[in-house]
Write a protein that holds these residues in place. Structure first.
Motif, short mmCIF file in Angstrom:
data_model
loop_
_atom_site.label_atom_id
_atom_site.label_comp_id
_atom_site.label_asym_id
_atom_site.label_seq_id
_atom_site.Cartn_x
_atom_site.Cartn_y
_atom_site.Cartn_z
N ASP A 563 0.83 -1.20 0.00
CA ASP A 563 0.00 0.00 0.00
C ASP A 563 0.87 1.26 0.00
O ASP A 563 2.07 1.21 0.29
CB ASP A 563 -0.91 0.02 1.24
CG ASP A 563 -1.71 -1.26 1.38
OD1 ASP A 563 -2.77 -1.35 0.77
OD2 ASP A 563 -1.24 -2.18 2.09
N LEU A 564 0.19 2.39 -0.28
CA LEU A 564 0.90 3.66 -0.33
C LEU A 564 -0.06 4.77 0.09
O LEU A 564 -1.21 4.81 -0.35
CB LEU A 564 1.41 3.89 -1.76
CG LEU A 564 2.30 5.09 -2.03
CD1 LEU A 564 3.32 4.76 -3.12
CD2 LEU A 564 1.46 6.29 -2.50
N ASP A 565 0.42 5.64 0.95
CA ASP A 565 -0.37 6.81 1.35
C ASP A 565 -0.37 7.78 0.18
O ASP A 565 0.67 8.35 -0.17
CB ASP A 565 0.26 7.45 2.60
CG ASP A 565 -0.59 8.58 3.16
OD1 ASP A 565 -1.09 9.39 2.37
OD2 ASP A 565 -0.74 8.65 4.40
N THR A 568 1.00 11.40 1.22
CA THR A 568 2.40 11.60 1.63
C THR A 568 3.38 10.80 0.78
O THR A 568 4.58 11.10 0.77
CB THR A 568 2.60 11.20 3.09
OG1 THR A 568 2.42 9.79 3.23
CG2 THR A 568 1.60 11.93 3.99
N GLY A 569 2.91 9.76 0.12
CA GLY A 569 3.79 8.90 -0.65
C GLY A 569 4.47 7.82 0.17
O GLY A 569 5.27 7.04 -0.37
N GLU A 570 4.18 7.72 1.47
CA GLU A 570 4.83 6.72 2.30
C GLU A 570 4.29 5.32 2.03
O GLU A 570 3.08 5.14 1.84
CB GLU A 570 4.66 7.06 3.79
CG GLU A 570 5.42 6.10 4.70
CD GLU A 570 5.38 6.50 6.17
OE1 GLU A 570 6.11 5.87 6.96
OE2 GLU A 570 4.62 7.43 6.52
N LEU A 571 5.20 4.34 2.04
CA LEU A 571 4.80 2.96 1.82
C LEU A 571 4.27 2.34 3.11
O LEU A 571 4.82 2.56 4.18
CB LEU A 571 5.99 2.14 1.32
CG LEU A 571 6.55 2.50 -0.06
CD1 LEU A 571 7.78 1.65 -0.36
CD2 LEU A 571 5.49 2.29 -1.15
N TRP A 572 3.22 1.53 2.96
CA TRP A 572 2.63 0.79 4.07
C TRP A 572 2.31 -0.62 3.58
O TRP A 572 2.32 -0.91 2.39
CB TRP A 572 1.36 1.48 4.58
CG TRP A 572 1.64 2.76 5.30
CD1 TRP A 572 1.70 4.01 4.77
CD2 TRP A 572 1.92 2.90 6.70
NE1 TRP A 572 2.00 4.93 5.75
CE2 TRP A 572 2.14 4.27 6.94
CE3 TRP A 572 2.00 2.01 7.75
CZ2 TRP A 572 2.44 4.78 8.20
CZ3 TRP A 572 2.29 2.50 9.02
CH2 TRP A 572 2.50 3.87 9.23
#
Length: 599
Positions: A563-565, A568-572
């Protein structure tokens, strides 16, 4: 600085040998790694250990460290980390899990190998080797000899053999590194031979194996490095002993901060594995396909009346009871940490198509060492019968809803694909009566889909027969050959999906609330499905731009999580995620300029 606790992140680089794997952080720390296989006890678990990141880790700490950098040796999963100190001293750490052919078999031990090389100044190093067992519940007990340390980890023992000072290792005391040092953490047995020469031989042979494997891939002209890194990592996600392919190497990395969408992905989903072998097959990696087909044959043999569950353990075990690892705080303290996955009890009827489609290739592909025969066809027809029986029945769907069931369009289309491909196989075998039988069933399922999934009012297919809400899996109707990309119904559905689910450069899997509320992050493979649909409907320039935008979100190791926010572009989500790597491979192959451009 050395010894400081930093927030966990997914800036991780995997190493492995298709038996064990480890995720290495930017400072050369093993922060995740399970033994004796991917779904085993995480002896390296600091990634999920909250603030206790000095436990469940194997790290080399350079005194006065101010920077680090990493790279893989070309076309291999051999990782090199350079640590630099404020006084200019530096070391390079080479990490790999041995893998190469020897004595007529593949050598892939439950072992991790590390080489420390002083490359500048007079570096002082501290070795922090603190494995845990029982999912973070207990420290290892140790005994040692002149050149080894034995770590008792519950019912298993690992032995570190090294030419570094054992006393310094045991005490975690810093010391000056004046020559190369070698570390082999593996089975509890004496290390045979000179450790320096043997580990260097292992490194050379492992490098040779991987570079020759990559050499056999059919890669696109553009995005070669990205494709190769994704392919190598997908291969690392296969448990070679059985052929199973896991969805990811980790458990319980949340899909979004504090969401409790924390799942254990260290198992073989029939769906994820189908997409993985499909992508690698496009590159010509038949070894992964062949081993996975052997795994599927075992699953089919054990299935009662063709009934297939969504996932199994890498050993083919059906029951994967879900529990909590109470002694692990979770990624950034965001528990729970789950062990096992209750989705094994769900009904997900798309799996029948995902069994039939990769197996169908074995009836046509003469490159395979073992082609499928009429006995295999008879077993496969049992799976087809289950697809026929279940194509219009409610299930949990590919997104694995835990509290509701509907007749999901994607599942119905996959059941159609199972019958459609069985007709193709029957034609290959010269069984005219079975061709007509399976074509009739495929046509009946198609009629049911058109009657129930198409919404005249909405002007698009719905995600289920009961409602007209949308999900990104509808974009797969072209990939599955259910619709042509210029089909008016697909174009209208694509328009609706993009309008409702696209968030800038990213795609949600669905927008409706589920068991845990509304989704908060984009699902990376859905963004790649968007990229494919853009290209197939004539918007290739936009597809290329979107693909490049997705690649800008990869880790420094060139990989993606689930996944990706999208803000913000942060990976999850779990890492590295096979779905996402499949998207890289498929999109690169679809969008690349042809090799004829350079000939």
């Amino acid at each position: 600085m050395a010894g400081t606790v930093t927030q966990s992140s997914l800036e991780l680089s995997p190493i492995g040998n298709c038996q064990v794997s480890a995720l290495v952080d930017e400072r050369a720390g093993f922060v995740w790694g399970c033994v004796p296989r991917v779904d085993g006890d995480p002896v390296f678990c600091s990634l999920l250990n909250g603030d206790r990141q000095d436990q469940g880790v194997w790290r080399f700490e350079l005194e006065g460290q101010v920077s680090s950098s990493q790279h893989y040796k070309r076309n291999t999963p051999i990782l090199v980390t350079r640590l630099e100190a404020e006084d200019g001293s530096a070391v390079e750490i080479t990490d790999f899990a041995p893998r190469y052919e020897g004595s007529g078999r593949m050598y892939r031990p439950v072992a991790f190998t590390r080489i420390v090389r002083p490359v500048a100044g007079a570096p002082r190093l501290r070795v922090r080797l603190a494995p845990l067992h029982g999912y973070g519940s207990a420290e290892a007990t140790t005994t040692n000899g002149t050149n080894h340390v034995r770590y008792r980890l519950g019912d298993q023992t690992m032995r570190l053999s090294t030419d570094a000072p054992v006393g310094y290792v045991l005490e975690g005391r810093s010391y000056r590194v004046e020559a190369d040092q070698h570390f082999f953490l593996g089975p509890d047995e004496p290390f045979v031979g000179n450790i320096r020469s043997e580990i260097r031989r292992m490194e050379a042979n492992t490098r040779k194996y991987w570079q020759h494997w990559v050499r056999g891939l059919h890669i696109p002209l553009e995005w070669q490095e990205e494709t190769i890194r994704a392919a190598i990592t997908l291969k690392l996600c296969q448990h070679e002993e059985t052929g199973a392919i896991v969805a990811a190497l980790t458990t319980s990395i949340p899909e979004a901060a504090g969401s409790e969408r924390n799942w254990d992905y260290r198992y073989c989903w029939i769906r994820d594995s189908y997409y993985t072998v499909q992508a690698l097959n496009r590159l010509g990696a038949l070894d992964v396909l062949e081993k996975y087909l052997a795994y599927l044959r075992n699953i089919i043999d054990q299935a009662r009346g063709g009934q297939i569950q969504p996932l199994y353990s890498v050993m083919g075990e059906a029951e994967l009871h879900e529990s909590f690892a109470e002694n692990l705080a979770g990624y950034r303290g965001m528990g729970p940490v789950r062990v096992g996955n209750a989705a094994y009890k769900q009904v997900q009827f798309d799996c029948y198509g995902q069994i039939v489609m990769p197996t169908a290739q074995a009836f046509f592909d003469t490159r395979l060492l073992r082609m499928a025969d009429e006995t295999d066809f008879a077993h496969l027809e049992e799976v087809g019968e289950a697809a026929w029986a279940k194509h219009d029945k409610p299930d949990a769907g590919l997104w694995e809803f835990r509290t509701r069931q509907e007749v999901h369009t994607y599942s119905a289309v996959m059941c159609w694909a199972a019958c459609d491909r069985l007709a193709n196989v029957a034609a290959r075998l010269g069984k005219g009566d079975r061709v007509r039988y399976w074509k009739d069933r495929a046509e009946a399922i198609r009629a049911k889909i058109e009657e129930n999934a198409w919404s005249e009012e909405g002007g698009h297919y719905g995600a289920s027969f009961e409602s007209d809400y949308l999900d990104a899996s509808l974009l797969q109707m072209v990939e599955l050959r259910y619709l042509a990309p210029d089909d008016e119904r697909f174009l209208k559905t694509f328009e609706a999906v993009e309008r409702d689910l696209r968030r800038g450069d990213h795609m949600l899997r669905y927008a409706a609330e589920d068991d845990f509320g509304a989704p908060e992050t984009a699902f990376n493979v859905c963004t790649f499905w968007l990229i494919e649909a853009l290209h197939l409907t004539g918007r290739s320039g936009e597809a290329r731009d979107l693909f490049c935008a997705m690649l800008s979100h990869t880790t420094r190791s060139g990989l993606l999580s689930e996944d990706l926010d999208y803000e913000t572009g942060e990976l999850w989500g779990n890492f590295p995620q096979t779905y996402s790597l499949v998207g890289i491979i498929n999109s690169a192959g679809l969008l690349s300029k042809p090799w004829s451009d350079v000939r």
